[in-house]
Design a protein around this motif. Structure first.
Motif, PDB file in Angstrom:
ATOM      1  N   TYR A  69       1.119  -0.944   0.373  1.00  0.00           N
ATOM      2  CA  TYR A  69      -0.246  -0.091   0.236  1.00  0.00           C
ATOM      3  C   TYR A  69       0.806   1.613  -0.042  1.00  0.00           C
ATOM      4  N   THR A  70       0.588   2.118   0.090  1.00  0.00           N
ATOM      5  CA  THR A  70       1.188   3.747  -0.007  1.00  0.00           C
ATOM      6  C   THR A  70      -0.037   4.843   0.018  1.00  0.00           C
ATOM      7  N   PHE A  71       0.805   5.439   1.011  1.00  0.00           N
ATOM      8  CA  PHE A  71      -0.641   7.076   1.409  1.00  0.00           C
ATOM      9  C   PHE A  71      -1.307   7.683   0.611  1.00  0.00           C
ATOM     10  N   GLU A 105      -2.829  -0.859  -5.533  1.00  0.00           N
ATOM     11  CA  GLU A 105      -2.514  -1.671  -7.542  1.00  0.00           C
ATOM     12  C   GLU A 105      -4.193  -2.626  -7.416  1.00  0.00           C
ATOM     13  N   GLY A 106      -5.489  -1.917  -8.624  1.00  0.00           N
ATOM     14  CA  GLY A 106      -6.710  -2.584  -8.433  1.00  0.00           C
ATOM     15  C   GLY A 106      -6.871  -1.720  -9.845  1.00  0.00           C
ATOM     16  N   VAL A 107      -8.157  -1.756  -9.499  1.00  0.00           N
ATOM     17  CA  VAL A 107      -9.902  -1.420 -10.763  1.00  0.00           C
ATOM     18  C   VAL A 107     -10.153  -0.137 -11.137  1.00  0.00           C
ATOM     19  N   GLY A 153      -6.824   9.214 -18.576  1.00  0.00           N
ATOM     20  CA  GLY A 153      -7.389   8.112 -18.485  1.00  0.00           C
ATOM     21  C   GLY A 153      -7.884   6.958 -17.410  1.00  0.00           C
ATOM     22  N   VAL A 154      -8.294   7.665 -16.446  1.00  0.00           N
ATOM     23  CA  VAL A 154      -9.484   7.292 -15.358  1.00  0.00           C
ATOM     24  C   VAL A 154     -10.067   6.928 -15.483  1.00  0.00           C
ATOM     25  N   GLN A 164      -0.449   5.241  -8.419  1.00  0.00           N
ATOM     26  CA  GLN A 164      -0.513   6.276 -10.004  1.00  0.00           C
ATOM     27  C   GLN A 164      -1.622   7.440  -9.066  1.00  0.00           C
ATOM     28  N   LEU A 165      -1.673   8.148 -10.065  1.00  0.00           N
ATOM     29  CA  LEU A 165      -2.640   9.737  -9.739  1.00  0.00           C
ATOM     30  C   LEU A 165      -3.641   9.301 -10.281  1.00  0.00           C
TER      31      LEU A 165
END
Length: 284
Positions: A69-71, A105-107, A153-154, A164-165
């Motif tokens: 995970y990341t903040f 990471e995910g969808v 792109g999101v 990822q932003l």
């Protein structure tokens, strides 16, 4: 000479079998014992230095799950709530335009590109303004709301990496009259009609503390799975469910002095977002 010898013989007392009755005399101790140990003087002691150790070895935190995970806010100073106020979510305060990033990471699950919140109606489904949700590889849904914009792109179904932003922090939704912040919530996947689940079911601050301090494997999966099993996939709304009924001159009938409330969107109606088909929670 002979008289003296006889006198000495007569005066000597004898014991049994010719053993003298007097205790043998002990020779007096003369001199001092030899000292074999040496005591260093003060000057010699002060000259000795304790051994020096090497640099401290940093031990990495224990691995608590297979996920990383990341903040969710990157490159900005933040503060956030660590207690339950109304909903089990938190408000992460940061400067306008700071990046909201994928915590895992995910969808991408849902995307709201328009700020539909109206203070006159305060519809629950619109309170987060522009927002993005993702379904992480851990099966957990993460929401970032009050965004100023959504990153290019999101879109629903897009694959994203941790860090990822996803968008930029702003004041959309009911944060219009507050400082810029990120509405951050943890829940599980439901249909868009059940917007109250999306708004937060699991208290997030312990996980944020861990991710921010370097323990990147502390996962909310187990707690989320347990709570979903207890409440069901689509529990009923219990907190901040009803919006307001807006009153306008157009809604007032002719000849009547009593205003008639205008019908607003029902809380069960889905927001205008797209939800792709994702594997059910717990199957990952």
């Amino acid at each position: 000479m002979g008289a003296l010898l006889m006198t000495g013989a007569c005066t000597q007392a004898t014991g049994l079998a010719g053993v003298s009755a007097q205790s043998p005399s002990t020779a007096p101790v003369t001199g001092t014992p030899e000292v074999t140990a040496t005591i260093p003087d003060v000057e010699h002691q002060s000259a000795e230095q304790p051994p020096t150790g090497g640099d401290a070895i940093k031990v990495p935190p224990p691995k608590l799950s297979k996920y990383s995970y990341t903040f969710p806010v990157k490159g900005c100073k933040t503060t956030y709530q660590r207690k339950l106020l109304v909903l089990p979510k938190t408000t992460i305060w940061a400067k306008q335009g700071c990046g909201f990033v994928a915590p895992i990471e995910g969808v991408v699950d849902e995307v709201s590109l328009q700020n539909r919140w109206n203070p006159a109606t305060d519809a629950g489904a619109d309170r987060e303004g522009k927002f993005v949700t993702i379904i992480g590889d851990d099966g957990v849904r993460y929401l970032g709301g009050h965004l100023d914009s959504v990153a290019d792109g999101v879109k629903p179904g897009a694959r994203v990496k941790a860090g990822q932003l996803l968008g930029r922090i702003g004041r959309t939704g009911n944060a219009r009259d507050t400082g810029p912040n990120l509405y951050f919530a943890i829940s599980w996947k439901t249909g868009p009609a059940f917007w109250w689940v999306r708004r937060g079911m699991v208290k997030p601050w312990d996980y944020l503390d861990a991710w921010d301090s370097g323990n990147r494997t502390y996962s909310p999966r187990e707690e989320t799975l347990k709570l979903r099993g207890k409440l069901g996939e689509t529990p009923g709304c219990t907190v901040q469910c009803a919006g307001r009924q807006a009153i306008t001159p157009q809604s007032q009938p002719s000849g009547s002095s009593t205003p008639k409330p205008r019908k607003t969107r029902d809380q069960g109606d889905p927001p205008e977002v797209i939800t792709p088909s994702i594997a059910p929670f717990g199957s990952q």
